[in-house]
Motif scaffolding. Structure first.
Motif, PDB file in Angstrom:
ATOM      1  N   VAL A 155      -8.318  50.168 -48.955  1.00 12.40           N
ATOM      2  CA  VAL A 155      -8.025  48.790 -49.348  1.00 12.40           C
ATOM      3  C   VAL A 155      -8.342  47.855 -48.191  1.00 12.40           C
ATOM      4  O   VAL A 155      -8.943  46.794 -48.363  1.00 12.40           O
ATOM      5  N   ASP A 156      -7.950  48.278 -46.998  1.00 20.97           N
ATOM      6  CA  ASP A 156      -8.280  47.550 -45.773  1.00 20.97           C
ATOM      7  C   ASP A 156      -8.655  48.574 -44.712  1.00 20.97           C
ATOM      8  O   ASP A 156      -8.075  49.670 -44.669  1.00 20.97           O
ATOM      9  N   PRO A 157      -9.597  48.247 -43.843  1.00 22.36           N
ATOM     10  CA  PRO A 157     -10.027  49.217 -42.836  1.00 22.36           C
ATOM     11  C   PRO A 157      -8.919  49.529 -41.842  1.00 22.36           C
ATOM     12  O   PRO A 157      -8.107  48.651 -41.526  1.00 22.36           O
ATOM     13  N   ARG A 159      -6.773  49.849 -38.591  1.00 21.43           N
ATOM     14  CA  ARG A 159      -6.728  48.942 -37.447  1.00 21.43           C
ATOM     15  C   ARG A 159      -7.514  49.496 -36.260  1.00 21.43           C
ATOM     16  O   ARG A 159      -8.191  48.748 -35.549  1.00 21.43           O
ATOM     17  N   ARG A 175     -14.432  48.980 -50.306  1.00 18.88           N
ATOM     18  CA  ARG A 175     -13.086  48.404 -50.432  1.00 18.88           C
ATOM     19  C   ARG A 175     -12.582  48.534 -51.860  1.00 18.88           C
ATOM     20  O   ARG A 175     -13.263  48.166 -52.811  1.00 18.88           O
ATOM     21  N   THR A 185     -17.207  43.641 -42.459  1.00 21.36           N
ATOM     22  CA  THR A 185     -16.250  42.768 -41.805  1.00 21.36           C
ATOM     23  C   THR A 185     -16.499  42.770 -40.305  1.00 21.36           C
ATOM     24  O   THR A 185     -17.139  43.677 -39.765  1.00 21.36           O
ATOM     25  N   ASP A 189     -12.262  39.500 -38.938  1.00 20.82           N
ATOM     26  CA  ASP A 189     -12.016  39.665 -40.373  1.00 20.82           C
ATOM     27  C   ASP A 189     -12.840  38.700 -41.215  1.00 20.82           C
ATOM     28  O   ASP A 189     -12.396  38.221 -42.262  1.00 20.82           O
ATOM     29  N   ARG A 191     -15.520  38.491 -43.783  1.00 20.98           N
ATOM     30  CA  ARG A 191     -16.007  39.511 -44.717  1.00 20.98           C
ATOM     31  C   ARG A 191     -17.157  39.013 -45.585  1.00 20.98           C
ATOM     32  O   ARG A 191     -17.255  37.841 -45.911  1.00 20.98           O
TER      33      ARG A 191
END
Length: 251
Positions: A155-157, A159, A175, A185, A189, A191
């Motif tokens: 869903v999100d890369p 950290r 994603r 991205t 951030d 995108r």
């Protein structure tokens, strides 16, 4: 038929109608030069535009590989990290686009790391580093990276991967969960969206092939339950405390 001819036919099919998924000349040249048949058992099938299975992983189709590298936009001299080494083919394409000593790949499955190393060595990319790591942690010893390719859906890369990007670096990843889109991205951030894709989810330690525990749903349920308990406040928290007082009083 000679592999070089099969490669030319493969790339011609990607650059011309009806597919037209490949426009970047550097990527097209890299795919013409990288011996894909060294990464798969069937030489002729290797150049067909379809996926393959190997040791529990999916070998991406040439058209998907083209989309990934068009979005990644590797430049000569870039330092590259491939998260999800698989059989090693995408690392080979990266090595064609930059110096192979600048290409690093990690995979959480030890058998795939061994296979990728073997394939890359046989194909002439001995200098590509392949290591067994949890992809979510990246490869901090060799950071920062100008380009990071995550070959698993999130869903999100993670950290850690964002932190290992160079100041003007780019991370490309699928994603989403059921419905996915290729996204790039930056460390800030910023995108950019690309085509719809379909990838398996990013695995963590314990979920790879051969591990004792691979039930992702069970693991996530435990995490969500813990977070819900920690986040309770107001009347919910008051009722929890009241229940505890009642229990202690009854003893």
């Amino acid at each position: 038929m000679e592999p070089a001819v099969l490669r030319d036919d493969m790339v011609d099919g990607l650059t011309s109608p009806p597919k037209e998924v490949l426009e970047d000349e550097a990527v097209a040249l890299a795919m013409r030069d990288a011996p894909r048949h060294e990464f798969l058992d069937d030489e002729r099938a290797a150049y067909a535009d379809r996926e393959h299975d190997a040791l529990g992983t999916r070998v991406l189709s040439p058209s998907t590989v083209a989309r990934l590298f068009e979005a990644l936009s590797i430049e000569d001299g870039d330092s590259v990290l491939i998260v999800g080494a698989g059989v090693g083919y995408t690392a080979a394409i990266a090595a064609e686009l930059t110096d192979e000593t600048n290409v690093h790949a990690v995979d959480i499955a030890r058998p795939l790391v061994a296979l990728a190393r073997e394939n890359l060595g046989r194909a002439g990319y001995d200098a590509v580093l392949v290591d067994r790591r949890d992809g979510a942690n990246g490869l901090p010893e060799y950071a920062p990276f100008d380009r990071i390719l995550l070959e698993a859906a999130v869903v999100d890369p993670p950290r850690a991967l964002l932190e290992q990007l160079a100041e003007d670096g780019r991370l490309v990843f699928p994603r989403g969960t059921q419905r996915q889109r290729l996204v790039s991205t930056t460390p800030e951030d910023e995108r950019q969206g690309f085509d719809a894709v379909s990838f398996a989810p990013l695995l963590v330690e314990g979920e790879q092939s051969g591990a004792v525990e691979r039930n992702r749903t069970e693991r996530e349920d435990r995490e969500r339950a813990r977070k819900r308990l920690e986040s309770r406040s107001g009347w919910e928290q008051e009722w929890i405390e009241w229940d505890r007082r009642v229990e202690s009083g009854s003893n």
